[in-house]
Design an enzyme around this catalytic site. Structure first.
Site, PDB file in Angstrom:
ATOM      1  N   ALA A   1      51.886  43.772  42.323  1.00  0.00           N
ATOM      2  CA  ALA A   1      51.219  42.500  42.046  1.00  0.00           C
ATOM      3  C   ALA A   1      49.714  42.692  41.996  1.00  0.00           C
ATOM      4  O   ALA A   1      49.143  43.390  42.835  1.00  0.00           O
ATOM      5  CB  ALA A   1      51.570  41.471  43.107  1.00  0.00           C
ATOM      6  N   ASP A   2      49.083  42.090  40.994  1.00  0.00           N
ATOM      7  CA  ASP A   2      47.624  42.087  40.941  1.00  0.00           C
ATOM      8  C   ASP A   2      47.054  41.079  41.928  1.00  0.00           C
ATOM      9  O   ASP A   2      45.936  41.232  42.412  1.00  0.00           O
ATOM     10  CB  ASP A   2      47.150  41.732  39.528  1.00  0.00           C
ATOM     11  CG  ASP A   2      47.500  42.817  38.524  1.00  0.00           C
ATOM     12  OD1 ASP A   2      47.469  43.992  38.912  1.00  0.00           O
ATOM     13  OD2 ASP A   2      47.801  42.483  37.371  1.00  0.00           O
ATOM     14  N   ARG A   3      47.792  40.024  42.203  1.00  0.00           N
ATOM     15  CA  ARG A   3      47.373  39.004  43.156  1.00  0.00           C
ATOM     16  C   ARG A   3      48.556  38.579  44.008  1.00  0.00           C
ATOM     17  O   ARG A   3      49.674  38.440  43.494  1.00  0.00           O
ATOM     18  CB  ARG A   3      46.834  37.756  42.437  1.00  0.00           C
ATOM     19  CG  ARG A   3      45.706  38.004  41.471  1.00  0.00           C
ATOM     20  CD  ARG A   3      44.396  38.331  42.174  1.00  0.00           C
ATOM     21  NE  ARG A   3      43.306  38.344  41.219  1.00  0.00           N
ATOM     22  CZ  ARG A   3      43.002  39.370  40.426  1.00  0.00           C
ATOM     23  NH1 ARG A   3      43.735  40.473  40.496  1.00  0.00           N
ATOM     24  NH2 ARG A   3      41.991  39.308  39.593  1.00  0.00           N
TER      25      ARG A   3
ATOM     26  N   ALA B   1      51.393  37.406  41.217  1.00  0.00           N
ATOM     27  CA  ALA B   1      51.077  37.374  39.788  1.00  0.00           C
ATOM     28  C   ALA B   1      50.728  38.767  39.326  1.00  0.00           C
ATOM     29  O   ALA B   1      50.007  39.505  39.999  1.00  0.00           O
ATOM     30  CB  ALA B   1      49.924  36.419  39.517  1.00  0.00           C
ATOM     31  N   ASN B   2      51.245  39.117  38.160  1.00  0.00           N
ATOM     32  CA  ASN B   2      50.897  40.390  37.536  1.00  0.00           C
ATOM     33  C   ASN B   2      50.553  40.106  36.088  1.00  0.00           C
ATOM     34  O   ASN B   2      50.336  38.947  35.711  1.00  0.00           O
ATOM     35  CB  ASN B   2      52.064  41.372  37.673  1.00  0.00           C
ATOM     36  CG  ASN B   2      51.597  42.824  37.628  1.00  0.00           C
ATOM     37  OD1 ASN B   2      50.669  43.164  36.905  1.00  0.00           O
ATOM     38  ND2 ASN B   2      52.234  43.681  38.410  1.00  0.00           N
TER      39      ASN B   2
END
Length: 253
Positions: free
Chosen positions: A240-242, A250-251
Site C-alpha cells: 500500500a502507498d497509503r 490505497a495503491n
C-alpha cells in the site's frame, strides 16, 4: 534475507542495484556512484518500490559523500541538504523517500561538531542503519503475517511486486509469502500481471521463480473468477502507498 536474490548491494563506498528495466530477461547490476546516478535510477524506474526508492536515494548520496572531504560542518550540511532536496525530485509521490530525507537531514543537523568529516560520517552511518532496519522490518512483517494466516496449507493471492525488488530485502507483502513458504504452509501463491507496467508478470514472477516458490500467474481481469473457484485461497496480501488510521489502504489506480 535470501542469498539468491539481492536487488541492492552496499559495501562502503560502493552501491550497486539490479536494473529492473532489464528483468526478467537479464540480471544486470548497475553501479550508483553519486546522487545524480541515484536520481536517474529512481526516475527511470531502474529501481522501484517505495522502500527501495528511499534506500537507494540515501545510499547514492552516501556513496558520493564517501569520496568527498569537507573542511567545515557547515559545508558538509549544505551539500547534504542540497543533494537530498535534489533526490526528492526523483519521485515526488514517494512517502518513504521524503520520510528518509527528513530523518537524514535531522541526523546531520543535530550532530554537534565543527568537523565536516564527522557530519559526513554521521550521514553515511544513518543511511546504513536505514538499510539494515528495512530488512529487519520486512522480515518481521513476513513472520507476523504468516502467523496470522496460520500453519495449515494455504493458497494466497498477491498483486504488483512487494518483494526483494521493491525493498532493501525480503519484501513486505511478498515477505509474508516467503515466510509461509519457509514454514511449509504455502501450497501456492497466485500473482497478478499488474497492468500496464506488468510488475507482477515481470518482477514478482522473476522473484518467485528464483526462490523456487510454487506460484501461478493470473490475468488481472480473472481475479474475481479465481476467488470464486478456489476455496483454498486464505488471504490476499498486497502493498500500500497509503494506510489510513481506520485500516483502509490505497495503491496505484
Amino acid at each position: 534475507m535470501s542469498a539468491r536474490l539481492q536487488a541492492i548491494k552496499w559495501e562502503r563506498p560502493h552501491l550497486t542495484i539490479l536494473n529492473q528495466l532489464a528483468l526478467p530477461h537479464s540480471s544486470e547490476y548497475i553501479e550508483i556512484s553519486d546522487a545524480r546516478a541515484g536520481h536517474y535510477a529512481i526516475s527511470s524506474m531502474q529501481t522501484r518500490g517505495a522502500p527501495a526508492i528511499a534506500i537507494v536515494a540515501a545510499l547514492s548520496l552516501a556513496a558520493e559523500l564517501s569520496t568527498m572531504h569537507f573542511d567545515t560542518s557547515a559545508s558538509a550540511r549544505t551539500h547534504i541538504h542540497t543533494q537530498l532536496d535534489y533526490l526528492g525530485t526523483s519521485r515526488p509521490t514517494a512517502v518513504n523517500l521524503f520520510d528518509a530525507i527528513t530523518k537524514l537531514k535531522h541526523a546531520v543537523d543535530t550532530t554537534i561538531t565543527d568537523n565536516g568529516q564527522a557530519v559526513r560520517d554521521t550521514y553515511v552511518q544513518m543511511a546504513e542503519r536505514m538499510l539494515n532496519a528495512d530488512v529487519k522490518d520486512n522480515m518481521a512483517i513476513g513472520e507476523h503475517g504468516a502467523q496470522l494466516i496460520g500453519n495449515d496449507k494455504v493458497r494466497v493471492l498477491t498483486h504488483c511486486n512487494t518483494g526483494t525488488l521493491a525493498t532493501a530485502g525480503y519484501g513486505t507483502a511478498l515477505g509474508i509469502v516467503r515466510s509461509l513458504h519457509a514454514q511449509g504452509s504455502l501450497d501456492r501463491v497466485y500473482f497478478t500481471e499488474t497492468r500496464p507496467y506488468n510488475q507482477g508478470a515481470r518482477l514478482t514472477a522473476f522473484e518467485l521463480l528464483t526462490e523456487e516458490i510454487p506460484a501461478q500467474l493470473v490475468c488481472d481481469s480473472a481475479v474475481s473468477a479465481l476467488l470464486r473457484s478456489d476455496p483454498m485461497i486464505r488471504a490476499i496480501v498486497v502493498g500500500a502507498d497509503r494506510v489510513a488510521a481506520n485500516g483502509d489502504t490505497a495503491n496505484k489506480i
